[in-house]
Design a protein around this motif. Structure first.
Motif, PDB file in Angstrom:
ATOM      1  N   GLY A 152     -27.520  20.495 -14.980  1.00  0.00           N
ATOM      2  CA  GLY A 152     -28.729  20.940 -14.301  1.00  0.00           C
ATOM      3  C   GLY A 152     -29.839  19.911 -14.358  1.00  0.00           C
ATOM      4  N   SER A 153     -30.038  19.296 -15.523  1.00  0.00           N
ATOM      5  CA  SER A 153     -31.092  18.300 -15.689  1.00  0.00           C
ATOM      6  C   SER A 153     -30.821  17.052 -14.863  1.00  0.00           C
ATOM      7  N   THR A 154     -29.553  16.638 -14.809  1.00  0.00           N
ATOM      8  CA  THR A 154     -29.193  15.446 -14.045  1.00  0.00           C
ATOM      9  C   THR A 154     -29.414  15.672 -12.552  1.00  0.00           C
ATOM     10  N   VAL A 155     -29.002  16.839 -12.056  1.00  0.00           N
ATOM     11  CA  VAL A 155     -29.212  17.149 -10.643  1.00  0.00           C
ATOM     12  C   VAL A 155     -30.712  17.227 -10.347  1.00  0.00           C
ATOM     13  N   TYR A 156     -31.462  17.873 -11.236  1.00  0.00           N
ATOM     14  CA  TYR A 156     -32.912  17.988 -11.046  1.00  0.00           C
ATOM     15  C   TYR A 156     -33.548  16.597 -10.946  1.00  0.00           C
ATOM     16  N   ARG A 157     -33.196  15.728 -11.880  1.00  0.00           N
ATOM     17  CA  ARG A 157     -33.846  14.423 -11.941  1.00  0.00           C
ATOM     18  C   ARG A 157     -33.370  13.470 -10.847  1.00  0.00           C
ATOM     19  N   ASP A 158     -32.061  13.509 -10.532  1.00  0.00           N
ATOM     20  CA  ASP A 158     -31.462  12.441  -9.718  1.00  0.00           C
ATOM     21  C   ASP A 158     -30.879  12.903  -8.388  1.00  0.00           C
ATOM     22  N   PHE A 159     -31.191  14.126  -7.951  1.00  0.00           N
ATOM     23  CA  PHE A 159     -30.548  14.633  -6.735  1.00  0.00           C
ATOM     24  C   PHE A 159     -30.741  13.691  -5.550  1.00  0.00           C
ATOM     25  N   PHE A 160     -31.958  13.219  -5.337  1.00  0.00           N
ATOM     26  CA  PHE A 160     -32.221  12.335  -4.202  1.00  0.00           C
ATOM     27  C   PHE A 160     -31.399  11.047  -4.304  1.00  0.00           C
ATOM     28  N   LYS A 161     -31.358  10.455  -5.508  1.00  0.00           N
ATOM     29  CA  LYS A 161     -30.580   9.228  -5.712  1.00  0.00           C
ATOM     30  C   LYS A 161     -29.085   9.481  -5.538  1.00  0.00           C
ATOM     31  N   MET A 190     -28.483  12.332   8.146  1.00  0.00           N
ATOM     32  CA  MET A 190     -29.670  13.093   7.749  1.00  0.00           C
ATOM     33  C   MET A 190     -30.790  12.117   7.433  1.00  0.00           C
ATOM     34  N   ASP A 191     -31.973  12.416   7.933  1.00  0.00           N
ATOM     35  CA  ASP A 191     -33.129  11.579   7.661  1.00  0.00           C
ATOM     36  C   ASP A 191     -33.559  11.726   6.206  1.00  0.00           C
ATOM     37  N   GLU A 192     -34.122  10.648   5.638  1.00  0.00           N
ATOM     38  CA  GLU A 192     -34.573  10.684   4.243  1.00  0.00           C
ATOM     39  C   GLU A 192     -35.566  11.810   3.990  1.00  0.00           C
ATOM     40  N   SER A 193     -36.442  12.069   4.965  1.00  0.00           N
ATOM     41  CA  SER A 193     -37.437  13.132   4.796  1.00  0.00           C
ATOM     42  C   SER A 193     -36.764  14.496   4.659  1.00  0.00           C
ATOM     43  N   GLU A 194     -35.635  14.692   5.364  1.00  0.00           N
ATOM     44  CA  GLU A 194     -34.890  15.954   5.250  1.00  0.00           C
ATOM     45  C   GLU A 194     -34.242  16.068   3.871  1.00  0.00           C
ATOM     46  N   VAL A 195     -33.755  14.938   3.350  1.00  0.00           N
ATOM     47  CA  VAL A 195     -33.158  14.935   2.009  1.00  0.00           C
ATOM     48  C   VAL A 195     -34.219  15.242   0.956  1.00  0.00           C
ATOM     49  N   LEU A 196     -35.422  14.729   1.150  1.00  0.00           N
ATOM     50  CA  LEU A 196     -36.518  15.011   0.217  1.00  0.00           C
ATOM     51  C   LEU A 196     -36.876  16.497   0.218  1.00  0.00           C
ATOM     52  N   GLN A 197     -36.873  17.113   1.412  1.00  0.00           N
ATOM     53  CA  GLN A 197     -37.134  18.556   1.495  1.00  0.00           C
ATOM     54  C   GLN A 197     -36.046  19.342   0.769  1.00  0.00           C
ATOM     55  N   LEU A 198     -34.799  18.918   0.966  1.00  0.00           N
ATOM     56  CA  LEU A 198     -33.679  19.566   0.286  1.00  0.00           C
ATOM     57  C   LEU A 198     -33.776  19.376  -1.221  1.00  0.00           C
ATOM     58  N   THR A 199     -34.253  18.203  -1.645  1.00  0.00           N
ATOM     59  CA  THR A 199     -34.406  17.910  -3.072  1.00  0.00           C
ATOM     60  C   THR A 199     -35.360  18.896  -3.737  1.00  0.00           C
ATOM     61  N   THR A 200     -36.462  19.201  -3.078  1.00  0.00           N
ATOM     62  CA  THR A 200     -37.432  20.152  -3.621  1.00  0.00           C
ATOM     63  C   THR A 200     -36.791  21.513  -3.834  1.00  0.00           C
ATOM     64  N   TYR A 201     -35.991  21.946  -2.866  1.00  0.00           N
ATOM     65  CA  TYR A 201     -35.298  23.239  -2.979  1.00  0.00           C
ATOM     66  C   TYR A 201     -34.289  23.213  -4.129  1.00  0.00           C
ATOM     67  N   ILE A 202     -33.525  22.138  -4.223  1.00  0.00           N
ATOM     68  CA  ILE A 202     -32.502  22.014  -5.272  1.00  0.00           C
ATOM     69  C   ILE A 202     -33.150  21.998  -6.656  1.00  0.00           C
ATOM     70  N   GLN A 203     -34.250  21.293  -6.804  1.00  0.00           N
ATOM     71  CA  GLN A 203     -34.917  21.223  -8.110  1.00  0.00           C
ATOM     72  C   GLN A 203     -35.379  22.596  -8.571  1.00  0.00           C
ATOM     73  N   THR A 204     -35.949  23.374  -7.655  1.00  0.00           N
ATOM     74  CA  THR A 204     -36.363  24.745  -8.004  1.00  0.00           C
ATOM     75  C   THR A 204     -35.158  25.574  -8.423  1.00  0.00           C
ATOM     76  N   SER A 205     -34.055  25.394  -7.698  1.00  0.00           N
ATOM     77  CA  SER A 205     -32.829  26.135  -8.007  1.00  0.00           C
ATOM     78  C   SER A 205     -32.278  25.754  -9.373  1.00  0.00           C
ATOM     79  N   MET A 206     -32.320  24.466  -9.725  1.00  0.00           N
ATOM     80  CA  MET A 206     -31.817  24.008 -11.018  1.00  0.00           C
ATOM     81  C   MET A 206     -32.633  24.595 -12.170  1.00  0.00           C
ATOM     82  N   LEU A 207     -33.946  24.625 -12.014  1.00  0.00           N
ATOM     83  CA  LEU A 207     -34.808  25.169 -13.058  1.00  0.00           C
ATOM     84  C   LEU A 207     -34.482  26.624 -13.349  1.00  0.00           C
ATOM     85  N   GLU A 208     -34.258  27.393 -12.287  1.00  0.00           N
ATOM     86  CA  GLU A 208     -33.988  28.819 -12.446  1.00  0.00           C
ATOM     87  C   GLU A 208     -32.563  29.074 -12.925  1.00  0.00           C
ATOM     88  N   THR A 209     -31.596  28.391 -12.325  1.00  0.00           N
ATOM     89  CA  THR A 209     -30.181  28.647 -12.631  1.00  0.00           C
ATOM     90  C   THR A 209     -29.820  28.268 -14.060  1.00  0.00           C
TER      91      THR A 209
END
Length: 263
Positions: free
Chosen positions: A160-169, A54-73
């Motif tokens: 949730g906070s750890t995934v939000y902050r560090d998902f890309f890493k 997976m390209d880094e740019s695709e992971v960054l797009q996925l990160t944005t989705y995951i962060q929104t999900s973490m905030l809500e969940t």
């Protein structure tokens, strides 16, 4: 007077002994957190492991989705996020275990107790003492149950906070073989494909000058010639000491890719 003084000293000693006994549960508390956090990171490995590059740019797009999900969940407020932003940890590259300083997690948990509203009351100066008392020492079931509920909620918020902050890493750490940086040009994956086609083995058997092997492979896959050489070294009998390795995951993907194309 002497009797009163003796009685006062005895009461102080009992109080100090009681405080020390309650605080001795800190080690058990930290150990339970270590076990649960390690369990979570093992789940990360299973949930976030890529089967394909997976390209880094695709992971960054996925990160944005995951962060929104973490905030809500996990209902992560700004104040909660600020508390857990102070949680620092390290992950062992070999076994995936998480390590953190006990002082760090105790500080984070203390701040968490200080700003959140619970059914139990805690001393503002030392809230963790009250929590340890309710969790390990209190004989009142309702207090004990509520302390466990607080601990469970803490785990959820920490997750949730750890995934939000560090998902890309985390994604890059777990998928070192498959997250492709812009300058990488898929070199290890291309070399793994050539290896699965038996080209590198044929070159190794038929080309006397081994340096020419790296030059031929480089002419096919492109990229940095020195990196290509290091990747090839991990395949043709000389184990490279660098981080440039063709790994099992590279080989498995290459073979699966070739098999699917053959089908």
């Amino acid at each position: 007077m002497e009797a009163k003084k003796h009685q006062k000293e005895l009461e102080e000693l009992r109080k100090e002994s009681f405080i020390n006994k309650v605080l001795s549960y800190e080690a058990d508390f930290i150990k339970s957190l270590e076990k649960s956090i390690n369990f979570v990171f093992k789940k990360f490995n299973a949930a976030f492991e890529l089967k394909n590059p997976m390209d880094e740019s695709e992971v960054l797009q996925l990160t944005t989705y995951i962060q929104t999900s973490m905030l809500e969940t996990f209902s992560l407020s700004t104040s909660i996020m600020k508390i857990f932003d102070n949680f620092n940890y390290a992950v062992n590259e070999e076994d995936g275990k998480v390590y953190f300083e006990s002082e760090c997690i105790l500080e984070v948990f203390t701040n968490y107790l200080s700003i959140s509203e619970f059914k139990l009351e805690f001393d503002k100066e030392n809230p963790i003492f009250g929590f340890l008392y309710y969790l390990y020492y209190s004989e009142v079931k309702e207090h004990n149950d509520e302390a466990y509920n607080i601990l469970i909620d803490f785990h959820f918020k920490l997750y949730g906070s750890t995934v939000y902050r560090d998902f890309f890493k985390i994604m890059k750490f777990i998928n070192r073989d498959f997250v492709i940086s812009p300058n990488d040009n898929h070199i290890p994956i291309r070399i793994a494909l050539l290896d699965s086609l038996n080209l590198i083995n044929d070159l190794n058997n038929n080309v006397p000058n081994k340096e020419n092997i790296y030059r031929i492979i480089h002419a096919i896959v492109g990229g940095n010639e020195d990196n290509v050489k290091k990747y090839c070294l991990s395949l043709i009998g000389k184990n490279s000491l660098s981080q440039k390795q063709i790994t099992r995951k590279h080989k498995e993907f290459a073979q699966r890719y070739i098999n699917e194309k053959k089908l």
